[in-house]
Design a protein around this motif. Sequence first.
Motif, PDB file in Angstrom:
ATOM      1  N   ARG A   1      45.351   8.644 -31.304  1.00 54.22           N
ATOM      2  CA  ARG A   1      44.824   7.733 -30.290  1.00 54.22           C
ATOM      3  C   ARG A   1      43.843   8.471 -29.407  1.00 54.22           C
ATOM      4  O   ARG A   1      43.874   9.704 -29.288  1.00 54.22           O
ATOM      5  CB  ARG A   1      45.963   7.152 -29.439  1.00 54.22           C
ATOM      6  CG  ARG A   1      46.754   8.176 -28.652  1.00 54.22           C
ATOM      7  CD  ARG A   1      47.824   7.505 -27.806  1.00 54.22           C
ATOM      8  NE  ARG A   1      48.590   6.545 -28.559  1.00 54.22           N
ATOM      9  CZ  ARG A   1      49.687   6.844 -29.237  1.00 54.22           C
ATOM     10  NH1 ARG A   1      50.108   8.103 -29.269  1.00 54.22           N
ATOM     11  NH2 ARG A   1      50.345   5.931 -29.892  1.00 54.22           N
TER      12      ARG A   1
ATOM     13  N   ASN B   1      42.039   7.799 -25.395  1.00 52.33           N
ATOM     14  CA  ASN B   1      42.117   6.966 -24.193  1.00 52.33           C
ATOM     15  C   ASN B   1      41.047   7.385 -23.197  1.00 52.33           C
ATOM     16  O   ASN B   1      40.730   8.583 -23.056  1.00 52.33           O
ATOM     17  CB  ASN B   1      43.498   7.105 -23.533  1.00 52.33           C
ATOM     18  CG  ASN B   1      44.625   6.772 -24.480  1.00 52.33           C
ATOM     19  OD1 ASN B   1      44.813   5.628 -24.866  1.00 52.33           O
ATOM     20  ND2 ASN B   1      45.374   7.787 -24.880  1.00 52.33           N
TER      21      ASN B   1
ATOM     22  N   ARG C   1      52.125   1.334 -23.119  1.00 56.22           N
ATOM     23  CA  ARG C   1      50.879   0.910 -23.760  1.00 56.22           C
ATOM     24  C   ARG C   1      51.014  -0.559 -24.141  1.00 56.22           C
ATOM     25  O   ARG C   1      52.000  -0.961 -24.767  1.00 56.22           O
ATOM     26  CB  ARG C   1      50.583   1.750 -25.004  1.00 56.22           C
ATOM     27  CG  ARG C   1      50.347   3.217 -24.716  1.00 56.22           C
ATOM     28  CD  ARG C   1      49.884   3.972 -25.961  1.00 56.22           C
ATOM     29  NE  ARG C   1      49.734   5.391 -25.681  1.00 56.22           N
ATOM     30  CZ  ARG C   1      50.658   6.301 -25.955  1.00 56.22           C
ATOM     31  NH1 ARG C   1      51.780   5.934 -26.533  1.00 56.22           N
ATOM     32  NH2 ARG C   1      50.448   7.572 -25.662  1.00 56.22           N
TER      33      ARG C   1
ATOM     34  N   SER D   1      46.788   1.011 -21.020  1.00 57.65           N
ATOM     35  CA  SER D   1      47.946   1.865 -20.731  1.00 57.65           C
ATOM     36  C   SER D   1      48.047   2.160 -19.239  1.00 57.65           C
ATOM     37  O   SER D   1      47.056   2.133 -18.500  1.00 57.65           O
ATOM     38  CB  SER D   1      47.839   3.193 -21.503  1.00 57.65           C
ATOM     39  OG  SER D   1      46.713   3.935 -21.084  1.00 57.65           O
TER      40      SER D   1
ATOM     41  N   GLY E   1      42.482   2.326 -24.477  1.00 64.30           N
ATOM     42  CA  GLY E   1      42.604   3.241 -25.608  1.00 64.30           C
ATOM     43  C   GLY E   1      42.406   2.572 -26.948  1.00 64.30           C
ATOM     44  O   GLY E   1      42.388   1.338 -27.071  1.00 64.30           O
TER      45      GLY E   1
ATOM     46  N   SER F   1      43.889   3.240 -31.018  1.00 60.73           N
ATOM     47  CA  SER F   1      44.830   4.005 -31.839  1.00 60.73           C
ATOM     48  C   SER F   1      44.640   3.660 -33.305  1.00 60.73           C
ATOM     49  O   SER F   1      44.142   2.581 -33.651  1.00 60.73           O
ATOM     50  CB  SER F   1      46.278   3.702 -31.409  1.00 60.73           C
ATOM     51  OG  SER F   1      46.572   2.331 -31.576  1.00 60.73           O
TER      52      SER F   1
END
Length: 355
Positions: A144, A146, A314, A324, A351, A353
């Motif tokens: 991920r 962010n 999240r 998040s 973010g 992922s």
Amino acid sequence: MLSRIVGIKWVVVSAWMVSLGLLSLSAEADEVRLKNGDVITGKVLRKLDEKVVFKTSYAGDIQITWSEIETIKTDEPLAVTLTDRTNIKTPIESNEAGKATIQLAQQEQQENSEAQTKEIPLSDLMYINATPELSGVGVNWSGRINLGGSITQGNTDTTTLRLDGESIARTLNHRLTVAAVVNRATSDGYNTQFNNRSSIKLDRFISKKWYVYANNTLENDKFRDIKLRTMTGVGSGYQVYERPDLNLFIEGGLNYVTVNYYDAENESYPGARWAVKYDQRILGGNTQFFHEHEVLLGLDSASNALAFTKTGLRFPIIENFNASIQYNLDWAGQPAEGRKSVDSALIFGLGYSWQ
């Protein structure tokens, strides 16, 4: 009268075509017959441990206990891992209760001849469509990234930026984790936050749950007088859970810490390390709770102690994007002169992922 006859014919033809379509869909469906006599049709998605995930048109994805299955049939080849660690791509056919027929060779590898087949106990089918860390085939990449920040203008001009990311490469016997975080902040043209932290850790699994590891962390924090802090060590860990919806490991070992300061006198010391990493899907599986902490205790002096923690949630936005919120706390038992022991931050971010 003629139009009525034509209409009836069209109704009959339409019904016949719909029936053929339904029969075709039924014929293409995978089938599981349970020991109690129930028959379930749909599509086999995967088998992990003792559960089969089966997709149905009427109940979505359901889990079936493997030991309750009497026969199983799939129309398309699936990636199958046997208990002897053999990996093949084969359709599954059950002609006898508790047994399955699989293909040992693919058709394209044996031109002008039929693929070899073998009947095995259902108990020999360990995984179906398993991830690389279970099947031992390939690499499972996950991670991920962010981004968070803010800009204010007026009586005070401030800018904050936070960027962090993590990438994990997992195979049957190894796991490589690389992570980094960057924090920047300015107020009226002056830096008020300037720090970076990066880490790399390699795990070697010696059993399904136990592993040994080597780790290295580099950290810089101008406002804590840390020019470069290096933490290098080895240890062992225990993987309690490792699933898409739940992960937990606990590890401990020895580290050697070296700190170069901007102003204070440099230092180095051996330390004991303890770490926990935990995440779990909650609220129907869409929201993820996570917690991580790492503690280092100096073996030469109890005051040479460090702790790093982060806890948060999240929330999904769309596809692989998420929002998040997390609370970070860093603590140093013996900070540089004039510096505080605790740094904390409440962070909001966006973010992306992948897995």
